[in-house]
Each structure stands twice: as structure tokens, then as C-alpha cells.
Write a protein that holds these residues in place. Structure first.
Motif, mmCIF file in Angstrom:
data_model
loop_
_atom_site.group_PDB
_atom_site.id
_atom_site.type_symbol
_atom_site.label_atom_id
_atom_site.label_comp_id
_atom_site.label_asym_id
_atom_site.label_seq_id
_atom_site.Cartn_x
_atom_site.Cartn_y
_atom_site.Cartn_z
ATOM 1 N N PHE A 450 13.567 -6.562 2.289
ATOM 2 C CA PHE A 450 12.463 -6.048 1.108
ATOM 3 C C PHE A 450 11.780 -4.710 1.839
ATOM 4 N N GLN A 451 11.664 -3.575 1.028
ATOM 5 C CA GLN A 451 10.703 -2.553 1.430
ATOM 6 C C GLN A 451 9.711 -2.563 0.364
ATOM 7 N N PRO A 452 8.527 -2.781 0.515
ATOM 8 C CA PRO A 452 7.383 -2.723 -0.866
ATOM 9 C C PRO A 452 7.206 -1.271 -1.125
ATOM 10 N N ALA A 453 6.684 -1.205 -2.431
ATOM 11 C CA ALA A 453 6.512 0.097 -2.770
ATOM 12 C C ALA A 453 5.351 0.832 -1.969
ATOM 13 N N GLY A 454 5.605 2.079 -1.619
ATOM 14 C CA GLY A 454 4.662 2.590 -0.786
ATOM 15 C C GLY A 454 4.858 2.819 0.637
ATOM 16 N N SER A 455 6.122 1.752 1.093
ATOM 17 C CA SER A 455 5.951 1.726 2.394
ATOM 18 C C SER A 455 7.509 2.215 2.971
#
Length: 1040
Positions: A450-455
Motif C-alpha cells: 500500500f502507498q498512501p495518497a500523497g506518499s
């Protein structure tokens, strides 16, 4: 030693205090069925004397609960009464001693007449009486309603057939009871063997001989009706032969919470014969498929088909490509050869006996070299008398070849989602699809990243390991509570489900799959790995759907009634929405609404300023419907000041995935116009006017009837008024307060009226004023004034209405005078010096309570005249007066010492004149005054009446007949004058009646219309010598 003596004395006193006899019996009431065997226990503690105590049992029958009926005793054989003597002698009733201070009372066959209160008594063996020596309990005898029936029959079965038997159990006990059912098999005189049973707690349990068969489903007990149960036995064995019957027991729970079987009954039996089959057997070999992949498991099943297998002996051998790999003897212990023994030790292979007729060879992970032909051989063996086994017949099925294919390492991984854009707080699924679809036993590990939004960095979220475990990453611990990972059974596809999405779950996802192989030495080798495409998930906040009802309504209600206020949420954004509801009221005098009550989304209550200022806290009731969309506020005990415009303000709250509540929307409802008014005046008092006339001393009853009232719970104040003649204002007689306290008015305070008044309410709405011993002063116009008081919601009483009744015109009269005195005249001639009586007779009186005052008068003639004329007058002299209180007047002059008064009866008075003289000659009369006492005891004169005249002539002692006639005017006229005028008057009367009847009738009446019955004697002046003719002088008024 001195210090120990007080302590020893205290211990002795304590021991005596503790040694208190206590008799205890079994707790009742006990319900037992008629005809059953009953035991009742009794024990004693805290006694002194021998260790073996005696007991005596008695009963108090319901028909005579105070009479003791003795049953049985452990010390006195003559103790039983006659009705129990025979049963005690025949051991139908006896006492069993459990130990020295405990016994059991046995009633072998309970009868209906045995119901009652049982008393257990222990004769005293103590030094003094201290404690209880008896105890009681109740025994209730109820009819035995248990019925157990089954069809008696004989069934002939063949081994492996099925058997079905039915049993009907019924009861009609009024008390709450349970029933247990059990099936038994019996052979001749052997002990019955339990097949299966259903306990009173509805627990199904098989007997030890049938437990294994019940576990495999070959033995069943089913309920097929309200009262019928069915026993089913599949695959009958020869050992099942015998008589089958069912037994039922009815259980009841005693007061000590233990269960007791009141009665137990068995049905008639069914004879079942089972014929055994032959000794032939057959063998077949089964497996799921013929082609496998390396690492996949395989299972071979060798199935033996034969009769009566448990009573026979078989051995099994397994072969691979005609080489023996394992064998099992009759003891089912496997023996493996060569490489298969090593694989079995590593847990990669298993040879076992699954059941009496099923034998299994299982390879958990196939290798390429496991391709080939597999088979099993079954040999029946016979056990000799020495315990050795000899082989008999042997059989084997056809070979089963299998092929093991190598695992392909080429595969592709794809990440997909059907909901790339999800709503805030909703759920979304991510799937990792692996192609080709490897079987579930192929070791594949899948990791979601998982890649969080903004990362810009990916982190491991969760891994589905190669051995089927789940391993979570350390970076995003919050995912674990709201994320579920699932692997498909038919493939290695992994689904990631995330619930209650929020901004923290928005971002990019991808999955990584790795293909593994487990080596022979249990080490792992990664064959290949693939990474999927990127998936971007967007999380949006929900759009509100909140709608509150805008409908307006008006409510008009009576004070003290509840005000129902509803706030309806017609639609909401989510089923999980919570609502905060604020209730307001708007008064015409206020610019804005005032807050009454607020219920937060967490159901907490907060009272507003209006509720605090107006004291509404104790009158508010808030409710929420089960469906959750309707909120109700009820203002209890409404007041007039509660009138106004009410509305609600609704706030919709949602729970974020981070467990924080946030307000999504708010809306205001329509208004409810509330008008609170006072209750309608329905007070009605009977307006009928009445005229009441009574005599003094009678009772007067005046009724004030309230025919209707505003409220049944109202209080009434009743006042009585009177308008008396001669008084300009009405006066308060008395009143009954709202608390039913009697008060007197100013009119009743002085005098005796207060003691004569009585005010009561014999029935609701009826108020009665009674005046005892009424007097003339009580006359007047009466009426009642009723005030109705109501309790307002603030618990204050206020006057709601008043009304007056019709007038009661009360007239209290004195009795009508009916006094009548004897008015007959009489002539009396007495000799000088003699006595003469003067009687005064009362013919009628007005009341038996009347008192009389009597006065006698003497009328004597005297002359009075002038030069022109002379006329004769009578002088009236009071002789004697007797008052109503029997007080005599003084005797005047010549009467002194010569009068004697007698009261011969209540209505006859006599005055006797003694020593009569010539001066006593004259006319005498009496006057009677009738007096009555009013209710106050004051005497008043009701009437007076005068009697007729008594003419008394007193003769001298030496008088002759001539002198007598000449000296007596009346006698002279009667002899020489009366005959002529009488005949003249008679002729004139006849003529007047004939020609002038009306005038003559008037002229012939005396005073007061009474006919003239007699004529007074005329007054005569005569010569003393009686030689000259007498001169007749008739004065006016001498003839009436």
C-alpha cells in the motif's frame, strides 16, 4: 486457675445456648402421583441424650387441618390411628432409619387420601425443652396420567436390514413436568441393554453397546408427532436380536431444585429376530482422480464388503507397481517397507484403518516417482483355538494407475477492484488473481502492498504466507481491525476486504505473488515471483440524504393531559446514522424559540433553559421508536402556560472509521401549534325546587345532588345557605370543605342549632343536610352552593366552577290545636254543709305531650241600675287556678280551706268544694289552657277552651217543697212557665222551617254556627213569700 474459671463458665453457657434442638423435614410442597412409592426424610440436630433418636409421623388432612392423625412411630407400635394401622402392619407404610438422628418415611403405594400436611415429631430427650421438636411439610397427591403404549409385534429381519419401532408417551399433569424416554433390548432373563434415550433435559444419549453405531448414524431416535417417538436402527446385526420396549418417566422439580421421577412405565415389547447372511466378501479400490501435480495429495480407499465384519478377521496389504509397501493385520497395526516407512515417519504418508470395512493409504505430497500402479489385497483369517491366525480366502481389486505431473513455474498476477471510488465509511474489495489457477495445496504466498495518497513509498500491508498463515505489516496497524484477507479454496487468488473506508485508506495498492516448493528435507525453494499492476482507490465523503418531516399540525387539549410531539426522520444517509434532536418552543411574546431538551447522538440528555425556567424537567418524557426514525417528546400534565409552537432541530451524525463522530447534516421540522385550555365546566347541581312542611320536633333532610362534574378526581366544597323570614341577607348554615371537614356558619354557632345539624355524603355526588328536632325558627329558604376544585399540573388546587341548587322552602309549624273541653251544662242541688264536685273533662288534646293549666270560675248575680232602669249582671270570681307545672293559686277569702283538687286522669280534673253554704249558690265553669314545649324546652300556650256551666243550688237545712220551688228560679219556671213558651217556640219553628227554611236555619244557629241546643235559665225576680206572681225579667244575652 482463677482466671480460667470464668472462661470455662462462659464456654459451658455457650455450649448450652448452641445445643438447641432443631427438627428438619424435606422441603415442601411435594407433588407425587397416586400409586407411586414415596419417601419423606426427617432429621434432628442439636439434641441431647442418646445418639439414636425416636421419630413420630402424623398428618393433618385438608378436611380437618387442625386435627392430628397419627401414622407411625419408631417407639410406640400402638401409635397409628385405625385408618393407618393395617397399612403400617403390612409394611405399606414404615420408617427406615438412615442413621441415629435421620429417618425416611416410606409410603409404598400412595393413595389420594394421603395428601395433607405431614408432621415429624421427636420426643424430648433433653434436660429441658429448648428448640423445635417438630417440623411440617405438605404432600400433594395428583393423578397418575402417564401413558406409554407401543404396538406388540414380532418382526423377522435379515442382517443389514433397518428396524423402525414407535412409542407413544402422553401425560395430562396440571403441574409443570418433564418426560424422559428410553429404549431397551432384552434377551430372556438377561439384564436389559439400553439402546438410546432422551433425558428430561432433552439430551440424546446412546447406551454403551450402541454408542458407536449412534455416532455413525445407524441408531436414531426421532420425534414424529406431539406424543410419538420413533426408534430407527440401520444395518441390523445378529446381536440386535431380542425384545425391544420403551420406558418413560415423568419428572417434576422439587422445591430444593432437584428433579424427581414421579412415575415410570414401560410399553409392551416387540420381538425382533435377525437372520445372519453368508461369509462371502468383495473388495474394491477407489481414488479421486488419475492425474496429479507434484506436491498434491492423493488418497486410496480399499473398501471391504462383507457380512458381519466385526465378528470376522481380515488383513490388508498395499502394493505399488506389484511391490509391497505396507500391511495391516487383524490388530490394525500398519507395517511399512523401505522408503515408504521413512516417508511415513516424516508425516508424508499414512496407512490406517478408517472403519471396520474401510482402509486408507494417503500420500500427502506426491513426487514425480510416485507415478505408477496401486492396489490392495484383503485376506480373511481364522482364529484357531490356540489364538493363532490362519489365512483363508484372499481377494484384490483391479490396479489403479496414477500420473504425477511436474509443477509449471510461469504465471501472471493481476490486481483488480470493482469499486475504485468508494464512499466514506463504506467497504471495498481488492482481488489478487493468479493465472494459471494453481490448486490450493500449491505453496503460494501473496503480499498486499500500500502507498498512501500523497506518499511515494510502498509498504507491506498483509501477507498470506505459503503455509496458509496471515502476517500483518508493522506500518499500518489500523488496517488490521478493519481488514479481512481471504484465499479462495479452488485457487491461490487472495481477496483483501477493507471495511469503513476513510481518507487514510485512500491511495495505491498492488499485490506480489511468490511460488514455492517444499523440499524433501522440509526446506523451501522460491520458484518464481510476480508483481501486479497498481490500483488507485479514492474515498469520498457520503452525500447527506437527511429529510425531516415538514408537516404542520395543531393540537388542542385540556390541562393535565399529555402533549405528544413527534419528530419524524423520513430519510437518512446511512442505516448507522445517529441523530441529535433539539426540541424548541416558540411563544408569541418571544422573538426566537427557546430550547427545551437536547438529546445528543450518544443518547445523552441535556435540559434547555426553558425546561429549567418553567420547571419542565419532571414532566418531560423522550422516546425513540424501534425503527429509529421517529422521535417523540411528551410533556406530561400540560398547563395553560405550555401553549405555544413546538418544533425539532435534527442533526445527523456518522461514525468515522477512526471511531470519531462527526456531524454530517442538520434540518428543522415543521411546527406543531399547541393550545392548552382549562377543562370544560361540566358541573351540574340539581335545580329542582321543593316545598317542605314539617311539624316541630321532626327531622328535616335536604339533599344536594351533583349530577355531573368536570373531572372524577376533582374535589367539591359544599355550602348550605338559608334565607329566614325577617332577615334581609342569606346566612351560612354549614359547609363541607374539600377535605370533607365539617364547618359551621355564624347562624349555627350560637344556640342549639349546631348540635342539631348533620352534614354527610352517603354516596359520591350526594350531600345531605339533616336538621334534627326542627323548630319554627328553622323555617326559611335553603339551598346549597357547590364549588369544584381541580388539581393543576403543578399540584396546586384551583376553583374551576361553581353552581347552586334549587331552593328548599322549609316551613316548620306548631301542631294544629285540637283541644276540646266538655261544654255540657248541668244542674246540681246540694244541702248546706255538704260537698259538691266540679269536674273539668278534656275530650281531646293536640298532642300526647301536652300539659294543661286549669282554672275554675264562679259566676254570681249582682244588681246594678240607676233611676231610669235596672239590669242584672253576673260577677265572675276565680275559685282556683292550677298551672301547667301543678302550682296552685292562693285560695281567696271564703274559699280558703274548703277546696280539694284531684287529677283523676290525664284529661279529667276535679275540684271539690267542701262545707257548701248559701253563698256558694251560682254558676260554675272551668277554663283549660293547653301548653306544649318547643324543641328548646320553652313552653308556649297552644290553645284554651272553657267548659259548659254547672248550676249549683245550696239548700237550707229546713226548707219545704214550696220553699224549694219558690226559692229556685229555674225550678219555678220549669214548673209554671216553661211549658207555654216551649210550645209557642215549637209552632213558630215549624212555620219558619216551612216558609223560610234558609233564614230560619241561620237564625237557629248559635255562636260559631253551632245549633242552639239549650236555653239558659232566665234571671227571675220573685217575691220571697212566693204569694205574688213572679216577675220575669229576661236580660239581653241570657239566652243564646
Amino acid at each position: 486457675m482463677r482466671t480460667l474459671r470464668p472462661q470455662l463458665a462462659s464456654l459451658l453457657l455457650l455450649g448450652m445456648a448452641l445445643a438447641q434442638r432443631q427438627v428438619t423435614v424435606q422441603q415442601g410442597p411435594l407433588y407425587r402421583t397416586e400409586g407411586s412409592h414415596v419417601t419423606l426424610w426427617c432429621k434432628v440436630s442439636g439434641y441431647q441424650g442418646p445418639a439414636e433418636q425416636n421419630f413420630q409421623w402424623s398428618i393433618y388432612l385438608p378436611s380437618a387441618p387442625e386435627r392430628e392423625v397419627q401414622i407411625v412411630s419408631t417407639i410406640d407400635p400402638s401409635f397409628p390411628y385405625a385408618i393407618y394401622t393395617q397399612r403400617v402392619r403390612s409394611r405399606g407404610i414404615f420408617v427406615e432409619r438412615v442413621q441415629g438422628d435421620a429417618v425416611l418415611l416410606h409410603i409404598m403405594e400412595l393413595q389420594d387420601r394421603d395428601a395433607g400436611e405431614y408432621e415429624c415429631h421427636t420426643p424430648n430427650t433433653d434436660e429441658r425443652y429448648f428448640g423445635s421438636y417438630s417440623a411440617k411439610m405438605n404432600l400433594v397427591v395428583i393423578p397418575d396420567s402417564l401413558r406409554v403404549t407401543a404396538v406388540p409385534q414380532t418382526l423377522n429381519k435379515v442382517e443389514h436390514d433397518s428396524l423402525e419401532l414407535k412409542c407413544e408417551v402422553s401425560k395430562s399433569t396440571a403441574q409443570h413436568s418433564h418426560v424422559s424416554i428410553a429404549w431397551y433390548r432384552q434377551r430372556g432373563s438377561e439384564v436389559p441393554v439400553e439402546v438410546i434415550s432422551l433425558s428430561r433435559d432433552f439430551v440424546l444419549r446412546a447406551g454403551s453397546a450402541y454408542a458407536q453405531r449412534q455416532a455413525t448414524g445407524d441408531v436414531r431416535l426421532d420425534k414424529v408427532g406431539e406424543t410419538t417417538s420413533k426408534l430407527t436402527i440401520y444395518n441390523l446385526h445378529p446381536s440386535d436380536q431380542g425384545e425391544f420396549y420403551c420406558e418413560a418417566a415423568e419428572w417434576i422439580q422439587d422445591p430444593d431444585d432437584s428433579w424427581y421421577a414421579m412415575t415410570r412405565k414401560r410399553s409392551q415389547g416387540a420381538i425382533v429376530n435377525v437372520q445372519a447372511t453368508d461369509k462371502e466378501f468383495s473388495v474394491r479400490l477407489e481414488t479421486e482422480k488419475r492425474t496429479y501435480i507434484v506436491g498434491e495429495p492423493v488418497e486410496f480407499r480399499c473398501i471391504l464388503e462383507a457380512q458381519n465384519i466385526p465378528d470376522r478377521y481380515f488383513s490388508i496389504s498395499w502394493a505399488f507397481n506389484s511391490s509391497l509397501i505396507a500391511s495391516l493385520g487383524p490388530n490394525a497395526v500398519p507395517v511399512l517397507n523401505n522408503d515408504f516407512a521413512q516417508r511415513e515417519a516424516l508425516g508424508q504418508l499414512k496407512v490406517a484403518k478408517e472403519s471396520d470395512n474401510v482402509f486408507v493409504l494417503k500420500i500427502y505430497r506426491l513426487r514425480l516417482e510416485d507415478s505408477g500402479k496401486y492396489n490392495c489385497r484383503v485376506t480373511e483369517r481364522e482364529k484357531t483355538v490356540t489364538g493363532d491366525f490362519i489365512d483363508k480366502e484372499s481377494k484384490r481389486p483391479k490396479n489403479i494407475p496414477i500420473t504425477v505431473m511436474p509443477l509449471k513455474a510461469g504465471f501472471a498476477v493481476t490486481a483488480i477492484s470493482r469499486t475504485p471510488g468508494v464512499t466514506y465509511n463504506e467497504s471495498f474489495d481488492l482481488q489478487c488473481i493468479i493465472k494459471p489457477h494453481y490448486p490450493s495445496w500449491v505453496p503460494v504466498s501473496v503480499t498486499w502492498r500500500f502507498q498512501p495518497a500523497g506518499s511515494t513509498e510502498f509498504h507491506d500491508l498483509v501477507t498470506f504466507t505459503r503455509d496458509g498463515g496471515v502476517q500483518w505489516g508493522d506500518r499500518y496497524t489500523g488496517f488490521r481491525t478493519r481488514t479481512a484477507i481471504e484465499k479462495a479454496e479452488s485457487s491461490n487468488n487472495v481477496r483483501l476486504s477493507i471495511s469503513r473506508a476513510s481518507d487514510t485508506e485512500a491511495g495505491k495498492y498492488q499485490c506480489v505473488a511468490e511460488l514455492w516448493r517444499k523440499n524433501y528435507n522440509s526446506s523451501w525453494t522460491r520458484l518464481a515471483d510476480r508483481t501486479s499492476n497498481l490500483l488507485e482507490i479514492r474515498v469520498l465523503r457520503p452525500v447527506t440524504k437527511l429529510q425531516v418531516s415538514k408537516s404542520k399540525r395543531s393540537i388542542t387539549l385540556v390541562e393535565n393531559r399529555p402533549i405528544p410531539l413527534n419528530c419524524s426522520v423520513k430519510s437518512q444517509t446511512s442505516p448507522d446514522s445517529h441523530f441529535a434532536v433539539l426540541w424548541y418552543v416558540h411563544k408569541p411574546s418571544d422573538a426566537d424559540g427557546k430550547l427545551i431538551l437536547k438529546t445528543t447522538h450518544s443518547s445523552a440528555f441535556e435540559y434547555g433553559t426553558y425546561a429549567e425556567e418553567e420547571g419542565l424537567r419532571g414532566r418531560l418524557q423522550f422516546e425513540r421508536s424501534a425503527s429509529g426514525g421517529l422521535f417523540s417528546l411528551t410533556v406530561q400534565r400540560a398547563e395553560v402556560r405550555d401553549s405555544g409552537s413546538y418544533y425539532c432541530h435534527v442533526e445527523e451524525w456518522l461514525l468515522s472509521p477512526n471511531h470519531a463522530w462527526y456531524k454530517l447534516a442538520e434540518e428543522v421540522s415543521g411546527r406543531t401549534e399547541v393550545t392548552v385550555k382549562l377543562p370544560d365546566n361540566r358541573l351540574q347541581v340539581n335545580q329542582t325546587h321543593k316545598n317542605i312542611t314539617v311539624l316541630e320536633n321532626e327531622w328535616v333532610t335536604l339533599e344536594c345532588l351533583v349530577s355531573n362534574r368536570t373531572s372524577p378526581s376533582s374535589q367539591l366544597l359544599v355550602e348550605w345557605y338559608v334565607w329566614r323570614p325577617g332577615y334581609p341577607e342569606k346566612e351560612v348554615v354549614a359547609w363541607l370543605s374539600r377535605q370533607s371537614t365539617l364547618h359551621y356558619g355564624d347562624l349555627a354557632v350560637p344556640g342549639d342549632l349546631r348540635s342539631r345539624l348533620h352534614l354527610e355524603s352517603p354516596s359520591p355526588g350526594l350531600f345531605v343536610l339533616s336538621i334534627q328536632n326542627a323548630t319554627v325558627r328553622d323555617s326559611g329558604a335553603y339551598n346549597c352552593h357547590v364549588e369544584e376544585w381541580l388539581l393543576d399540573p403543578s399540584d396546586h388546587w384551583y376553583k374551576r366552577a361553581d353552581d347552586v341548587s334549587g331552593l328548599f322552602i322549609l316551613t316548620v309549624k306548631q301542631p294544629d290545636p285540637t283541644l276540646q273541653v266538655d261544654t255540657a251544662t248541668a244542674n246540681l242541688t246540694v244541702q248546706e254543709k255538704e260537698s259538691f264536685p266540679l269536674d273539668c273533662s278534656i275530650l281531646s288534646r293536640s298532642s300526647p305531650e301536652s300539659h294543661f293549666a286549669v282554672t275554675w270560675y264562679s259566676l254570681r248575680a249582682k244588681e246594678a241600675g240607676d233611676h231610669m232602669k235596672q239590669e242584672e249582671e253576673e260577677e265572675r270570681e276565680e275559685v282556683l287556678s292550677v298551672g301547667l307545672d301543678a302550682v296552685f293559686s292562693p285560695e281567696a277569702g271564703r274559699w280558703e280551706g274548703r277546696l280539694r283538687f284531684q287529677r283523676l286522669s290525664a284529661v279529667l280534673f276535679r275540684l271539690t268544694v267542701l262545707q257548701a253554704g248559701g253563698a256558694d249558690t251560682g254558676n260554675y265553669s272551668c277554663r283549660v289552657e293547653e301548653w306544649l314545649a318547643d324543641p328548646n324546652g320553652v313552653w308556649y300556650r297552644l290553645a284554651e277552651e272553657e267548659s259548659g256551666m254547672v248550676a249549683v243550688h245550696v239548700q237550707d237545712a229546713g226548707s219545704t217543697l214550696q220553699s224549694v220551688i219558690c226559692s229556685n228560679d229555674a225550678l219555678f219556671y220549669f214548673v209554671f212557665f216553661y211549658p207555654f213558651p216551649i210550645f209557642g217556640i215549637l209552632i213558630i219553628t215549624i212555620l219558619l222551617v216551612r216558609f223560610k227554611s234558609r233564614n230560619s236555619s241561620k237564625n237557629s244557629e248559635g255562636k260559631n254556627g253551632v245549633p242552639l241546643l239549650w236555653i239558659k235559665e232566665p234571671h227571675l225576680n220573685y217575691s220571697p213569700t212566693c204569694l205574688e206572681p213572679p216577675v220575669l225579667s229576661i236580660h239581653p244575652g241570657t239566652m243564646d
